[in-house]
Write a protein that holds these residues in place. Structure first.
Motif, PDB file in Angstrom:
ATOM      1  N   VAL A 107     -52.324  -0.290  20.164  1.00  0.00           N
ATOM      2  CA  VAL A 107     -52.721   0.717  19.177  1.00  0.00           C
ATOM      3  C   VAL A 107     -51.498   1.082  18.338  1.00  0.00           C
ATOM      4  O   VAL A 107     -50.644   1.862  18.780  1.00  0.00           O
ATOM      5  N   PRO A 108     -51.346   0.531  17.122  1.00  0.00           N
ATOM      6  CA  PRO A 108     -50.215   0.904  16.260  1.00  0.00           C
ATOM      7  C   PRO A 108     -50.484   2.251  15.592  1.00  0.00           C
ATOM      8  O   PRO A 108     -51.414   2.388  14.812  1.00  0.00           O
ATOM      9  N   LEU A 109     -49.672   3.246  15.924  1.00  0.00           N
ATOM     10  CA  LEU A 109     -49.843   4.578  15.353  1.00  0.00           C
ATOM     11  C   LEU A 109     -49.342   4.610  13.916  1.00  0.00           C
ATOM     12  O   LEU A 109     -48.460   3.856  13.529  1.00  0.00           O
ATOM     13  N   ARG A 110     -49.915   5.524  13.134  1.00  0.00           N
ATOM     14  CA  ARG A 110     -49.529   5.624  11.723  1.00  0.00           C
ATOM     15  C   ARG A 110     -48.324   6.529  11.520  1.00  0.00           C
ATOM     16  O   ARG A 110     -47.585   6.386  10.557  1.00  0.00           O
ATOM     17  N   VAL A 111     -48.125   7.491  12.427  1.00  0.00           N
ATOM     18  CA  VAL A 111     -46.982   8.403  12.348  1.00  0.00           C
ATOM     19  C   VAL A 111     -46.020   8.009  13.463  1.00  0.00           C
ATOM     20  O   VAL A 111     -46.217   8.359  14.628  1.00  0.00           O
ATOM     21  N   ASN A 112     -44.976   7.267  13.093  1.00  0.00           N
ATOM     22  CA  ASN A 112     -44.045   6.734  14.085  1.00  0.00           C
ATOM     23  C   ASN A 112     -42.879   7.697  14.290  1.00  0.00           C
ATOM     24  O   ASN A 112     -41.777   7.504  13.778  1.00  0.00           O
ATOM     25  N   THR A 113     -43.157   8.767  15.039  1.00  0.00           N
ATOM     26  CA  THR A 113     -42.111   9.700  15.448  1.00  0.00           C
ATOM     27  C   THR A 113     -42.154   9.822  16.961  1.00  0.00           C
ATOM     28  O   THR A 113     -43.191   9.585  17.592  1.00  0.00           O
ATOM     29  N   ASP A 114     -41.020  10.196  17.551  1.00  0.00           N
ATOM     30  CA  ASP A 114     -40.957  10.318  19.007  1.00  0.00           C
ATOM     31  C   ASP A 114     -41.965  11.340  19.515  1.00  0.00           C
ATOM     32  O   ASP A 114     -42.621  11.121  20.540  1.00  0.00           O
ATOM     33  N   LEU A 115     -42.089  12.472  18.819  1.00  0.00           N
ATOM     34  CA  LEU A 115     -42.982  13.519  19.283  1.00  0.00           C
ATOM     35  C   LEU A 115     -44.437  13.072  19.218  1.00  0.00           C
ATOM     36  O   LEU A 115     -45.206  13.259  20.169  1.00  0.00           O
ATOM     37  N   ASN A 116     -44.835  12.451  18.123  1.00  0.00           N
ATOM     38  CA  ASN A 116     -46.217  11.995  18.003  1.00  0.00           C
ATOM     39  C   ASN A 116     -46.520  10.894  19.006  1.00  0.00           C
ATOM     40  O   ASN A 116     -47.607  10.858  19.601  1.00  0.00           O
ATOM     41  N   LEU A 117     -45.568   9.990  19.199  1.00  0.00           N
ATOM     42  CA  LEU A 117     -45.744   8.920  20.172  1.00  0.00           C
ATOM     43  C   LEU A 117     -45.946   9.502  21.572  1.00  0.00           C
ATOM     44  O   LEU A 117     -46.827   9.066  22.330  1.00  0.00           O
ATOM     45  N   THR A 118     -45.151  10.531  21.895  1.00  0.00           N
ATOM     46  CA  THR A 118     -45.245  11.142  23.221  1.00  0.00           C
ATOM     47  C   THR A 118     -46.555  11.897  23.396  1.00  0.00           C
ATOM     48  O   THR A 118     -47.248  11.737  24.415  1.00  0.00           O
ATOM     49  N   LEU A 119     -46.923  12.731  22.419  1.00  0.00           N
ATOM     50  CA  LEU A 119     -48.138  13.528  22.545  1.00  0.00           C
ATOM     51  C   LEU A 119     -49.384  12.660  22.605  1.00  0.00           C
ATOM     52  O   LEU A 119     -50.291  12.904  23.417  1.00  0.00           O
TER      53      LEU A 119
END
Length: 201
Positions: A107-119
Motif C-alpha cells: 500500500v503506497p501512501l500518498r503522504v510520506n511522513t514518519d508520523l503518517n506512516l506510523t499512525l
C-alpha cells in the motif's frame, strides 16, 4: 521527494513532540489491552517513558493541527471497522471445511511522513485480520498481511480502504500541505504485485 534542511528544534517543540509521541504510545497500549483502566494507562505511561528515554528515535515532528469533527469521524469509523473485522475473523475461525487464504499487499501512501506512516500502520495493525510486515520509509509503502483475501478485486478493495483510512487520519490531524498531497495524482505509478497465499499455480 525534495527535502529541505530543518531548523534546530526548540525546547518547546521537542517537549510537544514527546508529548504527542507519549500520547500515541499510551493509546496503542490501552487498545492492545482492550480495556480502559487506570492500571493500563499508568502501565502505558511507564512503557512510553522507557521507549522515549532508553530507545530514543529520530524526532517525528507534528506539523498539523487537530480537527475535532474529522477526528471524531475517524474514531467512529475505526471502531466500526474493529467490530466488522472481528466478526469476519471469527466467522473464518468457525467455518468448517474452509481454508482461509491470505495476501501480502503493498500500500503506497500518498503522504510520506514518519508520523503518517506510523499512525496508518498502527491503525491497520489494530484491526483484526491485518498485520504490518514491513514499512518502507523511503517510498512510504506499507506491506500488509491480510487474511481472507481470495481475489485481486478483494486486494484492490483492501488497498482502497487503506488509502481511505490514511485520508481520514490526515484530515483529522494533518497539515494543510499534507491535505493538498491527497488531491495530487499518485506519483508512484501502478501498485506493486500482490502475493496471494494458496493461489493455484
Amino acid at each position: 521527494m525534495t527535502t529541505h534542511p530543518r531548523d534546530p528544534l526548540t525546547r518547546r517543540v521537542r517537549w510537544r513532540n514527546r508529548a504527542v509521541a507519549a500520547t500515541a504510545l499510551v493509546t496503542v497500549w490501552v487498545l492492545l489491552w482492550g480495556s480502559f483502566t487506570w492500571a493500563n494507562v499508568i502501565g502505558g505511561l511507564v512503557v512510553a517513558a522507557v521507549l522515549l528515554v532508553v530507545f530514543p528515535l529520530p524526532p517525528v515532528t507534528f506539523a498539523g493541527r487537530i480537527r475535532p469533527v474529522p477526528l471524531l469521524r475517524f474514531l467512529a469509523r475505526f471502531l466500526w471497522d474493529l467490530v466488522v473485522a472481528s466478526a469476519q475473523v471469527a466467522w473464518l475461525a468457525v467455518r468448517f471445511g474452509h481454508t482461509p487464504r491470505g495476501a501480502i499487499i503493498a500500500v503506497p501512501l500518498r503522504v510520506n511522513t514518519d508520523l503518517n506512516l506510523t499512525l496508518t500502520a498502527e491503525a491497520l495493525s489494530l484491526v483484526p485480520g491485518s498485520l504490518i510486515l514491513e514499512a518502507d520509509r523511503e517510498t512510504g509503502t506499507l506491506y500488509v498481511h491480510v487474511i481472507g483475501i481470495r481475489t485481486l478485486d478483494e486486494v484492490e478493495r483492501f488497498r482502497r480502504g487503506a488509502l481511505e483510512l490514511e485520508e481520514r487520519i490526515v484530515t483529522a490531524v494533518g497539515s494543510a500541505e499534507e491535505l493538498s498531497r491527497l488531491r495530487q495524482p499518485d506519483p508512484t505509478g501502478p501498485p506493486e504485485p500482490v502475493d496471494l497465499e494458496g493461489a493455484p499455480t
